[in-house]
Write a protein that holds these residues in place. Sequence first.
Motif, PDB file in Angstrom:
ATOM      1  N   SER A  77     -12.613 -17.780  -9.327  1.00 20.51           N
ATOM      2  CA  SER A  77     -12.452 -19.034  -9.077  1.00 20.51           C
ATOM      3  C   SER A  77     -13.593 -19.923  -9.370  1.00 20.51           C
ATOM      4  O   SER A  77     -13.495 -21.185  -9.406  1.00 20.51           O
ATOM      5  CB  SER A  77     -12.044 -19.350  -7.524  1.00 20.51           C
ATOM      6  N   THR A 136     -16.581 -22.191 -11.023  1.00 20.67           N
ATOM      7  CA  THR A 136     -16.429 -23.375 -12.058  1.00 20.67           C
ATOM      8  C   THR A 136     -17.787 -23.796 -12.588  1.00 20.67           C
ATOM      9  O   THR A 136     -18.946 -23.077 -11.993  1.00 20.67           O
ATOM     10  CB  THR A 136     -15.792 -24.547 -11.396  1.00 20.67           C
ATOM     11  N   GLY A 172     -19.041 -20.383 -13.666  1.00 21.41           N
ATOM     12  CA  GLY A 172     -17.751 -19.823 -14.224  1.00 21.41           C
ATOM     13  C   GLY A 172     -17.915 -19.510 -15.526  1.00 21.41           C
ATOM     14  O   GLY A 172     -17.064 -18.529 -16.214  1.00 21.41           O
TER      15      GLY A 172
END
Length: 302
Positions: free
Chosen positions: A192, A194, A198
């Motif tokens: 999850s 970012t 990420g």
Amino acid sequence: MTRKKTRTSAALALCFAVAGVGLVGCEDPTTGAKPEAGSSSGASATGEAPLTGTEKIKVGKHSVNVSCTGNQAGDRPVVVLLHGGGDDLTKMADFQKTLSADGRVCSYDRLGAGASDKPDGPQDYDDIGKILTGVLDRVAGDGPAVLAGHSMGGLIAARYAPDHQDRVKGLVLLDSTSPTAVGDLTKRIPESATGPAGELRAQTLGVFAGENPEQLVFTDGKVRSAGDIPVRVIQHGVQYLAEVPEYGPGLEEDWTKGQKAWLGLSTNSELSTAEKSGHYIYLEAPKVAADAVKEVASQATA
């Protein structure tokens, strides 16, 4: 720190972190030139004249670019350098030249790197090991060798040595990719995540899955013993991974854990830190790296 500066620092850390496991595209302030030709002695396993300078050899059906410099020094093992992912043998040219003052040193481009052929498809450690065996046959013959690998090259050397204790008599691992790199990253940065973290996760896991010039598919595994050969593990001291927002300190912890794990390769292994160096230890702290190679080669000779 401004937002722009934070993003720049994170991008730099991202670039180095991914380059450390094999992604092409990160710029480095240094450039390598092909090693100068030198003289050497000792026959290959096929009885061919010793390889001197840079030339291509055949390993199976593939053309492999190899460079050898320096003179054979008594029963000192041939030192074979393994470059990191996204690099080639020219990156280690200056380092090779330095080491050549003490004996014969060779390097080579793995399939997909430099001037060597591209691989036929995805590779595993056995595939890459077969090319390394062919190179050793040509440059060391039946004699001993010391492998000195950086990053992905260190990972390959460490996976290769336990199954080739008859010829690999020492290892130097320069900020080598961890034996549990895939699992470490997957656990450390959640899917999850970012932003830079990420991006780092997605790009690096892609590299691990074979999206790299050599098409090597990384797999985690236990560290197997290579006996009592001298092994020197050197990790970076400048914590560039710590710049990745939120997850940086944890990434550094995982990296150090991986370096410690490599100590299981031998009962004669040591871990040290190149305090003033980032990932490219042989460029940023060349004396530290060279001293380690010289020590291992000397112990392997004794």
